[in-house]
Scaffold this active site. Structure first.
Site, PDB file in Angstrom:
ATOM      1  N   VAL A  96       0.870  -1.194   0.069  1.00 40.25           N
ATOM      2  CA  VAL A  96      -0.320   0.132   0.020  1.00 40.25           C
ATOM      3  C   VAL A  96       0.736   1.445   0.101  1.00 40.25           C
ATOM      4  O   VAL A  96       2.022   1.240   0.394  1.00 40.25           O
ATOM      5  CB  VAL A  96      -0.942  -0.126   1.313  1.00 40.25           C
ATOM      6  CG1 VAL A  96      -2.128  -1.142   1.056  1.00 40.25           C
ATOM      7  CG2 VAL A  96      -0.186   0.048   2.529  1.00 40.25           C
ATOM      8  N   CYS A  97       0.283   2.344  -0.418  1.00 39.37           N
ATOM      9  CA  CYS A  97       0.992   3.592  -0.518  1.00 39.37           C
ATOM     10  C   CYS A  97       1.710   4.041   0.903  1.00 39.37           C
ATOM     11  O   CYS A  97       0.893   4.003   1.813  1.00 39.37           O
ATOM     12  CB  CYS A  97       0.232   4.769  -0.936  1.00 39.37           C
ATOM     13  SG  CYS A  97      -0.337   4.403  -2.888  1.00 39.37           S
ATOM     14  N   PRO A  98       2.814   4.592   0.693  1.00 42.38           N
ATOM     15  CA  PRO A  98       3.640   4.893  -0.432  1.00 42.38           C
ATOM     16  C   PRO A  98       4.654   3.854  -0.890  1.00 42.38           C
ATOM     17  O   PRO A  98       5.288   4.247  -1.666  1.00 42.38           O
ATOM     18  CB  PRO A  98       4.580   6.305   0.087  1.00 42.38           C
ATOM     19  CG  PRO A  98       4.593   5.906   1.456  1.00 42.38           C
ATOM     20  CD  PRO A  98       3.311   5.329   1.948  1.00 42.38           C
ATOM     21  N   ASN A 102      -1.591   6.443  -8.018  1.00 40.86           N
ATOM     22  CA  ASN A 102      -0.294   7.320  -7.614  1.00 40.86           C
ATOM     23  C   ASN A 102       0.845   6.978  -8.446  1.00 40.86           C
ATOM     24  O   ASN A 102       1.658   8.137  -8.745  1.00 40.86           O
ATOM     25  CB  ASN A 102       0.290   6.999  -6.218  1.00 40.86           C
ATOM     26  CG  ASN A 102      -1.052   7.565  -5.074  1.00 40.86           C
ATOM     27  OD1 ASN A 102      -1.750   8.513  -5.440  1.00 40.86           O
ATOM     28  ND2 ASN A 102      -1.202   6.933  -3.919  1.00 40.86           N
TER      29      ASN A 102
END
Length: 75
Positions: free
Chosen positions: A10-12, A43
């Protein structure tokens, strides 16, 4: 063609992983990125375009998975 799998990340983290891989990419290479987290896809696309990379979305067999093909902008 280098390939990286960011499935489950998952981000980042996906952006950080891909940026590291892009730093070693030659002008003629494409980086294939596989993942399953839709916000990461958005993203990654935004970040790559901001840094002058081309991003192409490639179809996958699964609607839960994405595939991006990233290359340096030739212009």
């Amino acid at each position: 063609m280098p390939k990286i799998d960011v499935t489950g990340e998952v981000c980042p983290r996906p952006v950080l992983i891909v940026r590291e891989q892009l730093s070693g990419l030659s002008k003629d290479e494409e980086l294939v990125v596989i993942g399953d987290y839709e916000p990461a896809k958005k993203n990654l696309t935004r970040t790559c375009e901001k840094h002058n990379y081309n991003v192409r979305v490639q179809d996958t067999d699964s609607e839960d998975e994405f595939c991006l093909v990233i290359s340096q902008n030739k212009s």
